[in-house]
Design a protein around this motif. Structure first.
Motif, PDB file in Angstrom:
ATOM      1  N   PHE A  21     -19.333   6.900  -3.699  1.00 36.04           N
ATOM      2  CA  PHE A  21     -20.084   7.840  -2.854  1.00 36.04           C
ATOM      3  C   PHE A  21     -21.518   7.326  -2.729  1.00 36.04           C
ATOM      4  CE2 PHE A  21     -16.793  10.334  -5.040  1.00 36.04           C
ATOM      5  CZ  PHE A  21     -16.069  10.714  -3.926  1.00 36.04           C
ATOM      6  N   PRO A  22     -21.940   6.959  -1.520  1.00 36.33           N
ATOM      7  CA  PRO A  22     -23.239   6.295  -1.371  1.00 36.33           C
ATOM      8  C   PRO A  22     -24.435   7.155  -1.767  1.00 36.33           C
ATOM      9  CG  PRO A  22     -22.191   6.646   0.779  1.00 36.33           C
ATOM     10  CD  PRO A  22     -21.213   7.060  -0.254  1.00 36.33           C
ATOM     11  N   ARG A  38     -25.777   1.174  -2.928  1.00 37.66           N
ATOM     12  CA  ARG A  38     -26.431   0.158  -2.080  1.00 37.66           C
ATOM     13  C   ARG A  38     -27.302  -0.782  -2.898  1.00 37.66           C
ATOM     14  NH1 ARG A  38     -30.069   4.635  -0.085  1.00 37.66           N
ATOM     15  NH2 ARG A  38     -31.808   4.512  -1.537  1.00 37.66           N
ATOM     16  N   ASP A  66      -5.911  -1.319  -6.057  1.00 43.10           N
ATOM     17  CA  ASP A  66      -5.571  -1.903  -4.763  1.00 43.10           C
ATOM     18  C   ASP A  66      -6.512  -3.074  -4.502  1.00 43.10           C
ATOM     19  OD1 ASP A  66      -4.550  -2.248  -2.194  1.00 43.10           O
ATOM     20  OD2 ASP A  66      -6.018  -0.870  -1.326  1.00 43.10           O
ATOM     21  N   ASN A  76     -15.028   2.331  -2.533  1.00 42.63           N
ATOM     22  CA  ASN A  76     -15.030   3.762  -2.178  1.00 42.63           C
ATOM     23  C   ASN A  76     -15.922   4.601  -3.084  1.00 42.63           C
ATOM     24  OD1 ASN A  76     -13.107   2.786  -0.480  1.00 42.63           O
ATOM     25  ND2 ASN A  76     -11.694   4.479  -0.741  1.00 42.63           N
ATOM     26  N   ARG A 123     -28.020   3.567  -7.044  1.00 42.39           N
ATOM     27  CA  ARG A 123     -27.057   3.974  -6.009  1.00 42.39           C
ATOM     28  C   ARG A 123     -26.241   2.748  -5.608  1.00 42.39           C
ATOM     29  NH1 ARG A 123     -30.800   7.917  -5.100  1.00 42.39           N
ATOM     30  NH2 ARG A 123     -29.798   9.955  -5.218  1.00 42.39           N
ATOM     31  N   ARG A 169     -14.987   4.735 -13.194  1.00 38.94           N
ATOM     32  CA  ARG A 169     -14.533   5.985 -12.574  1.00 38.94           C
ATOM     33  C   ARG A 169     -13.027   6.187 -12.782  1.00 38.94           C
ATOM     34  NH1 ARG A 169     -15.512   6.906  -6.197  1.00 38.94           N
ATOM     35  NH2 ARG A 169     -13.892   5.325  -6.050  1.00 38.94           N
ATOM     36  N   PHE A 222      -7.766   5.539  -9.907  1.00 36.76           N
ATOM     37  CA  PHE A 222      -7.642   4.627  -8.767  1.00 36.76           C
ATOM     38  C   PHE A 222      -8.801   3.622  -8.728  1.00 36.76           C
ATOM     39  CE2 PHE A 222      -5.226   8.299  -7.212  1.00 36.76           C
ATOM     40  CZ  PHE A 222      -4.088   7.690  -6.719  1.00 36.76           C
ATOM     41  N   PHE A 268     -10.202   0.861  -5.825  1.00 37.10           N
ATOM     42  CA  PHE A 268      -9.976   0.499  -4.425  1.00 37.10           C
ATOM     43  C   PHE A 268     -10.620  -0.845  -4.082  1.00 37.10           C
ATOM     44  CE2 PHE A 268     -10.485   5.146  -4.792  1.00 37.10           C
ATOM     45  CZ  PHE A 268      -9.202   5.539  -4.439  1.00 37.10           C
ATOM     46  N   GLN A 269     -10.013  -1.499  -3.102  1.00 39.96           N
ATOM     47  CA  GLN A 269     -10.538  -2.793  -2.663  1.00 39.96           C
ATOM     48  C   GLN A 269     -11.991  -2.667  -2.170  1.00 39.96           C
ATOM     49  OE1 GLN A 269      -8.182  -4.554   0.449  1.00 39.96           O
ATOM     50  NE2 GLN A 269      -9.624  -6.216   0.802  1.00 39.96           N
ATOM     51  N   SER A 270     -12.268  -1.571  -1.424  1.00 39.98           N
ATOM     52  CA  SER A 270     -13.625  -1.395  -0.878  1.00 39.98           C
ATOM     53  C   SER A 270     -14.465  -0.481  -1.757  1.00 39.98           C
ATOM     54  CB  SER A 270     -13.543  -0.830   0.537  1.00 39.98           C
ATOM     55  OG  SER A 270     -12.709  -1.621   1.325  1.00 39.98           O
ATOM     56  N   THR A 279       0.836  -1.212   0.000  1.00 38.24           N
ATOM     57  CA  THR A 279       0.000   0.000   0.000  1.00 38.24           C
ATOM     58  C   THR A 279       0.869   1.260   0.000  1.00 38.24           C
ATOM     59  OG1 THR A 279      -1.741  -1.175   1.149  1.00 38.24           O
ATOM     60  CG2 THR A 279      -1.820   1.218   1.265  1.00 38.24           C
TER      61      THR A 279
END
Lengths: 222, 374
Positions: free
Chosen positions: A97-98, A142, A168, A95, A140, A156, A89, A91-93, A47
């Protein structure tokens, strides 16, 4: 043609009275169209290396050159502009925007890069269509599956056409099928002339990458 | 147009947004109420001065305010009229008396005796009867705002003021005093009959200046007269208002409550914005990682603070205007004019921006490296 070239990167963190070397003398170069996987155990410095390549974390010593631009010679205030211009980028999670829809999550990056209004909306739609999410533009996060979220994340990262994609653990939270779909999309992104650097534990990515380097105790060993 | 992350995030969490807006609204309503009621009180305190057709008010020395003046020798009137620039001058008497009520009780009133031939110092709006009727003597004009205390009097009714029977000859509107005793009007002659202490004394001399003359300059000339205080209308109005504001603690009381409203509003807004910022720290980190500048990040928080302020202010203003509308029914006067609205709006925005300061600092401290942590 080399997209990114990291030379003798070292990062030392000071913890209490002790210096901890997270990355030591790491050099890495990737060509346009190439996917490089950086693998290594937890705590090996992956990281930290990724953060230094992505113009986020200033190395203690060493240089990073992206598309001919020496990143860490720039003023700290200029780094956001460099990240907008050169780096996408993933990301693993995810990221995402909810509060924003899939399309808006992509539009945000386009807005940051100076594309607004209908043109941004159209471009976001095109990118999401490319990752197979045309029917999900107004969903969205969710309401999306993990694989779909990661594909939004890829769209993105591709927004604004950066020459370098840094990922990542892009497949860590995905099942085999979704992981494969993500790697296929990254392969396509590389085929369009980008460099892709993936930091991962996941050996399933091996067939999709051009080169794998191993990071152990902060040193690139292969 | 760019994606408005601030607005989207704010409206995404409706419960939190509602709590914040309720906090701002509460604060705004409380500020409006304090300022509005204060202004209502204070405008009433000088209502006779402000509505009397006389540019200069002359009182005895050290007469603190309109409602508690000291009497002085009426022969001063001739001296006043001699001063260049004075067009005309009248006596005006104010005395505290007791009025017997129809139910046998009594109520304190402030009886104002004025010259019915000029009307100076008398009521400025009548809904029934006439000022001229006072010339016949033993007449009284009562304001309709006094009905809750004095009863619903009508023209022709007989009342007793300090054991003198007077007939109601007019009903005025808009003469609501600051004190608990209502103003009632009669002729100067009748006032002196009812309260003989003023037979050769007056409480005020009210003077009009010759058109084209500066009231301040005429007042300055009048100040040469001994043993009297001379004020222009604006000066005396301000003096009366300041007396009630500063000497009675009224102003401090209202100001402290208004300040508390600002503090409570700031704390409520600060708490909700700060909690929201903490919950969105990862998003701020992501924004920074993908190239947003610090300015863009704090712009989001500032925009949210301003939206909270505007929505909370709008709701607060609406509630306040409804309260103002119904205040005429309750007897409480609230004054909410455009300058007050603007001032409270600025306070609301400043309050929300102030509340956002800690959150802005927190968001700016976010290290984008955090986005790589799962």
């Amino acid at each position: 043609m080399t997209t990114i070239e990291a030379t003798a990167l070292t990062k030392v963190y000071r913890e209490a009275t002790t210096d901890v070397v997270a990355v030591r003398d790491a050099s890495l170069a990737t060509a346009a169209g190439e996917i490089v996987a950086v693998m290594g155990p937890s705590g090996s410095g992956k990281t930290t290396l990724l953060s230094m390549l992505g113009c986020i974390l200033r190395p203690t010593t060493g240089t990073v050159t992206i598309d001919g631009q020496r990143v860490w010679d720039s003023d700290e205030r200029d780094l956001p502009r460099l990240r907008r211009r050169y780096v996408g980028f993933i990301f693993q999670s995810f990221n995402l925007f909810p509060a924003l829809t899939a399309a808006e999550n992509v539009e945000v990056v386009l807005n940051l890069k100076g594309l607004d209004g209908r043109a941004a909306r159209r471009e976001a739609g095109r990118l999401l269509e490319r990752v197979g999410l045309a029917p999900r533009l107004d969903f969205r996060p969710r309401d999306l599956s993990g694989g779909e979220k990661q594909r939004v994340s890829i769209a993105r990262a591709l927004a604004g056409d950066p020459p370098l994609i840094l990922a990542d653990e892009p497949t860590a939270n995905l099942d085999a099928s979704n992981g494969e779909q993500v790697m296929r999309l990254l392969r396509e992104a590389a085929a369009q002339g980008r460099s892709v650097v993936i930091v991962t534990h996941d050996h399933r990515v091996a067939p999709w990458v051009d080169r794998t380097v191993l990071l152990e105790d902060g040193r690139l060993v292969a | 147009m760019s994606v408005d992350i601030a607005r989207k995030n704010l409206f995404h969490d409706r419960t939190r947004f509602l709590i914040t807006v309720v906090g701002v609204t509460f604060s705004v309503v409380l500020i409006f109420a304090q300022v509005g009621i204060y202004l209502g009180f204070i405008e009433n305190a000088s209502i006779i001065i402000d509505n009397t057709d006389a540019e200069i008010w002359i009182t005895s020395k050290s007469s603190a305010n309109f409602d508690f003046p000291l009497a002085f020798d009426e022969r001063r009137l001739a001296k006043v009229k001699e001063v260049p620039g004075v067009a005309d001058a009248d006596y005006l008497i104010l005395t505290w008396l007791s009025m017997r009520l129809a139910d046998g009780g009594s109520e304190a009133v402030e009886l104002i005796g004025f010259n019915p031939h000029t009307g100076v110092g008398g009521p400025w709006q009548l809904v029934e009867g006439s000022v001229q009727a006072l010339k016949a003597g033993h007449g009284l004009i009562v304001d309709e705002s006094a009905f809750p205390k004095l009863g619903a009097l009508r023209v022709g009714d007989l009342v007793e003021v300090d054991e003198t029977r007077l007939r109601v000859v007019g009903i005025s509107r808009g003469v609501r005093g600051f004190t608990t005793a209502p103003y009632v009007f009669t002729s100067l002659r009748t006032a002196r009959e009812v309260d003989p202490r003023f037979r050769d004394r007056t409480v005020f001399i009210v003077a009009r200046v010759v058109p084209g003359h500066d009231p301040s300059q005429v007042a300055e000339r009048l100040r040469a007269l001994p043993y009297l205080d001379v004020h222009t209308r604006d000066e005396y109005s301000l003096k009366t208002r300041l007396y009630w504001t500063l000497q009675t603690g009224l102003g401090v009381g209202f100001a402290l409550t208004a300040l508390m409203a600002v503090v409570v509003g700031t704390v409520v807004v600060a708490q909700t914005i700060y909690t929201a910022t903490i919950e969105h720290l990862r998003e701020f980190g992501t924004l920074k990682a993908i190239g947003a500048t610090n300015r863009m990040v704090y712009g989001i928080i500032v925009e949210q603070a301003v939206i909270n302020a505007v929505v909370g202010y709008a709701a607060g203003l609406l509630i306040t205007l409804l309260a103002v509308h119904s205040s005429s029914l309750t007897g409480v006067v609230m004054v909410v004019r455009p300058p007050v609205m603007l001032a409270v709006f600025i306070v609301a925005v400043a309050m929300c921006l102030g509340a956002a300061v800690i959150s802005v600092r927190k968001a700016l401290q976010v290290d984008p490296v955090m986005v790589f942590r799962a």
